[in-house]
Design an enzyme around this catalytic site. Structure first.
Site, mmCIF file in Angstrom:
data_model
loop_
_atom_site.group_PDB
_atom_site.id
_atom_site.type_symbol
_atom_site.label_atom_id
_atom_site.label_comp_id
_atom_site.label_asym_id
_atom_site.label_seq_id
_atom_site.Cartn_x
_atom_site.Cartn_y
_atom_site.Cartn_z
ATOM 1 N N GLY A 11 16.028 16.660 17.311
ATOM 2 C CA GLY A 11 17.134 16.067 18.046
ATOM 3 C C GLY A 11 16.694 15.543 19.397
ATOM 4 N N GLN B 64 3.949 13.964 15.057
ATOM 5 C CA GLN B 64 4.627 15.244 14.869
ATOM 6 C C GLN B 64 3.936 16.122 13.830
ATOM 7 O OE1 GLN B 64 8.759 14.850 13.982
ATOM 8 N NE2 GLN B 64 9.195 17.015 14.212
ATOM 9 N N SER C 12 1.766 10.382 6.087
ATOM 10 C CA SER C 12 3.147 10.395 6.563
ATOM 11 C C SER C 12 3.850 9.091 6.200
ATOM 12 C CB SER C 12 3.179 10.580 8.084
ATOM 13 O OG SER C 12 2.553 11.787 8.460
ATOM 14 N N GLY D 207 22.601 18.477 16.936
ATOM 15 C CA GLY D 207 21.390 19.297 16.960
ATOM 16 C C GLY D 207 20.491 18.908 18.117
ATOM 17 N N GLU E 45 1.849 9.194 12.558
ATOM 18 C CA GLU E 45 2.907 10.034 13.124
ATOM 19 C C GLU E 45 2.295 11.233 13.836
ATOM 20 O OE1 GLU E 45 6.157 13.311 11.659
ATOM 21 O OE2 GLU E 45 5.045 12.140 10.184
ATOM 22 N N CYS F 91 9.947 18.517 6.872
ATOM 23 C CA CYS F 91 11.032 17.759 6.228
ATOM 24 C C CYS F 91 10.497 16.810 5.155
ATOM 25 C CB CYS F 91 11.827 16.980 7.266
ATOM 26 S SG CYS F 91 10.850 15.797 8.216
ATOM 27 N N ASN F 92 9.217 16.448 5.240
ATOM 28 C CA ASN F 92 8.650 15.484 4.299
ATOM 29 C C ASN F 92 7.748 16.095 3.240
ATOM 30 O OD1 ASN F 92 9.871 13.159 5.226
ATOM 31 N ND2 ASN F 92 8.284 12.758 6.739
ATOM 32 N N ARG F 93 7.427 17.386 3.379
ATOM 33 C CA ARG F 93 6.474 17.979 2.438
ATOM 34 C C ARG F 93 6.634 19.487 2.391
ATOM 35 N NH1 ARG F 93 2.128 15.623 3.026
ATOM 36 N NH2 ARG F 93 2.799 14.131 4.594
#
Length: 556
Positions: A303, A223, A216, A298, A221, A157-159
């Site tokens: 989620g 994840q 991040s 979600g 982070e 989602c960020n890259r």
């Protein structure tokens, strides 16, 4: 054999032509103005009549070959006209005499081309996002280009980052950029304004920082390390997730683990999901932080993390909307003593009407909430600030940005999570400095490991060279001994020859092997490699190039 040579020549020429055609003007200029000692960013053709061409032929000690490049206006294609005094010249010699020997003098480069939350808005990132199921196909498409040998995709989602091993770093960058433009529908000229390009050591440093959580939004982070692991898991079944790129990502996983263990960088750090919860609580009045009505749309990985972080902040009841109840039931079983109410996707708007805060984290490629349907929802109470909050951590986005134009609602996406990471800057900086020291050490080790791979072709070629001598001499021996040699005697003589060969090769092989951990030993190993190449005239560089060309032919 002639047919094979012709095929190699064809592919070799296409590799050169493709680089030349990307900028024929600069290529022509470089062939006339550059000195032979200078390296040009474009492949240059040396005309046999020029002084630079004469010097190049003398330096190579090769057959005289006249090459000139003509560009037809009608078809925009380069045609190489050859006038050679030698009738039988190999494709690789043609490649070397046409200045393509750059491929043998330079090691293939590891390159990363990408964009992240730091360089591009979410609107652009979502157009380039590649679902995990499509990563193998993307790798295959990238490696179909002339200059790309290996590839990997890291899309979160960020890259969105593309890692490749390229025969030519500038041609590789061009090919990746063109592929990204075609994939996203964004013009290359616009895309380049947001892309970052890193090569070799810088690329290595970058993926190590990514795995360690230094790149991040939220330092440390966890994840992202799981996502890097997933790249390796998906890539292990793909042919072109090769030794260099695969080794890079596996090393990055080790670096990420070491940084988290030795610096405690993840202590107090949060994931994107946790940052989303933190942002929501920052926007709510303090008195309503635990009583606000929460809706999570979600029930995937993101989620589930949102639910866990809500529980950690004191939330005891929430509604979860998902396509099926199975995942929600599994979360309910895992998180005890919390009221989690499941609702199907068809009831999403009704659930949103009864919620103060809505978190969205689905894989939907289209919007779930539009301005019109949010405008029709009843207003929330003043005890929660009078605004319905939409925290959208999905890429592509699930909530339309125009909803923030309403007086009754506000939308926050992954780019807005920057507010959460402003706290504890001094502590983050100290931990980041410690992590950078570790990454510096690990980057040197990885580059040393890559350098150690250079000896592999020499080891193979030396063994093949000696094996050829052994087999030839063995056949001579057997021919002198006659046709009635007992099988036992024949086997004994063959074993004897093989044993002598292995004993003779043992010393050189030991001095050609290096794990890359000791830079001094590595330097000595590479010196030994060059010496053996010279002594036995192994032409290892050319054989490596031939293997690369044949590999590209096999892909075609």
């Amino acid at each position: 054999m002639a047919a094979a040579t012709g095929s190699v020549a064809t592919v070799a020429r296409k590799m050169i032509d493709s680089s030349l055609l990307c900028n024929p003007i600069s290529s022509a200029a470089s062939s006339s103005s550059s000195s032979p000692s200078q390296s040009s960013p474009q492949l240059s053709f040396f005309d046999g009549r020029s002084s630079s061409g004469r010097r190049r032929r003398a330096g190579l000690g090769r057959a005289r070959l006249n090459l000139r490049c003509e560009v037809r206006a009608e078809d925009k294609k380069a045609v190489v006209v050859e006038n050679s005094r030698v009738s039988s010249i190999s494709a690789l010699e043609q490649l070397k005499l046409s200045a393509g020997d750059r491929y043998t003098r330079e090691r293939s480069s590891i390159i990363v081309v990408g964009l992240s939350v730091h360089t591009a808005p979410v609107e652009m990132r979502e157009k380039l996002a590649i679902p995990e199921a499509e990563w193998p196909r993307a790798i295959e498409e990238l490696c179909s280009f002339h200059h790309i040998e290996e590839a990997a995709v890291l899309s979160t989602c960020n890259r969105m980052e593309i890692y490749v091993l390229a025969l030519s770093w500038h041609s590789g960058i061009r090919e990746v950029t063109e592929w990204m433009a075609k994939k996203s529908g964004i013009p290359a000229s616009e895309l380049r304004q947001h892309l970052f390009l890193l090569r070799d050591n810088d690329a290595t440093q970058h993926i190590f920082e990514v795995a360690a959580g230094l790149d991040s939004l939220v330092l440390g982070e966890g994840q992202i390390l799981a996502q890097v692991k997933q790249v390796v898991k998906v890539g292990e079944g793909v042919v072109n997730f090769g030794r260099n790129i695969g080794g890079l990502f596996k090393h990055a996983i080790s670096v990420g683990k070491r940084v988290r263990t030795e610096t405690n960088i993840s202590a107090g750090a949060v994931s994107v999901s946790s940052a989303a919860v933190e942002l929501a609580l920052m926007k709510l009045p303090e008195s309503s932080a635990t009583t606000a009505r929460m809706l999570v749309v979600g029930a995937g990985k993101m989620g589930k993390l949102v639910i866990k972080h809500l529980v950690a902040k004191g939330c005891t009841k929430m509604v979860v909307v998902n396509r099926s109840e199975e995942r929600v039931a599994a979360i309910r079983d895992e998180i005890k003593d919390i009221e989690i109410i499941y609702k199907p996707l068809t009831e999403m708007l009704n659930c949103a009407a009864e919620a103060d805060v809505v978190f969205t984290s689905t894989a939907s490629e289209s919007l779930l909430f539009y301005k019109d349907n949010v405008e029709s929802l009843p207003s929330v109470g003043q005890e929660v600030g009078g605004l319905r909050l939409f925290i959208d951590i999905s890429v592509p986005r699930n909530v339309g940005a125009c909803i923030s134009e309403l007086q009754s609602a506000r939308v926050y996406n992954v780019d807005d999570l920057k507010e959460v990471v402003e706290a504890n800057k001094e502590d983050r900086h100290r931990k980041a400095m410690e992590a950078q020291a570790i990454i510096g050490e690990e980057a040197k080790q990885f580059e040393a490991w890559r350098d150690s791979l250079e000896t592999v072709p020499t080891i193979k070629n030396l063994r093949a060279f000696v094996e050829g001598i052994r087999v030839a001499e063995l056949e001579k021996c057997f021919s002198r001994m006659g046709d009635d040699i007992p099988a036992k005697t024949k086997k004994a003589v063959e074993n004897l020859s093989r044993g002598i060969m292995n004993k003779v090769l043992h010393g050189p092989m030991q001095h050609l092997r290096c794990d890359g951990s000791d830079c001094r030993t590595l330097s000595e190993t590479l010196e030994n490699m060059h010496a053996i190449n010279r002594m036995f005239d192994l032409e290892t560089e050319r054989s490596v190039l031939e293997q690369k060309i044949q590999s590209k032919m096999a892909q075609k």
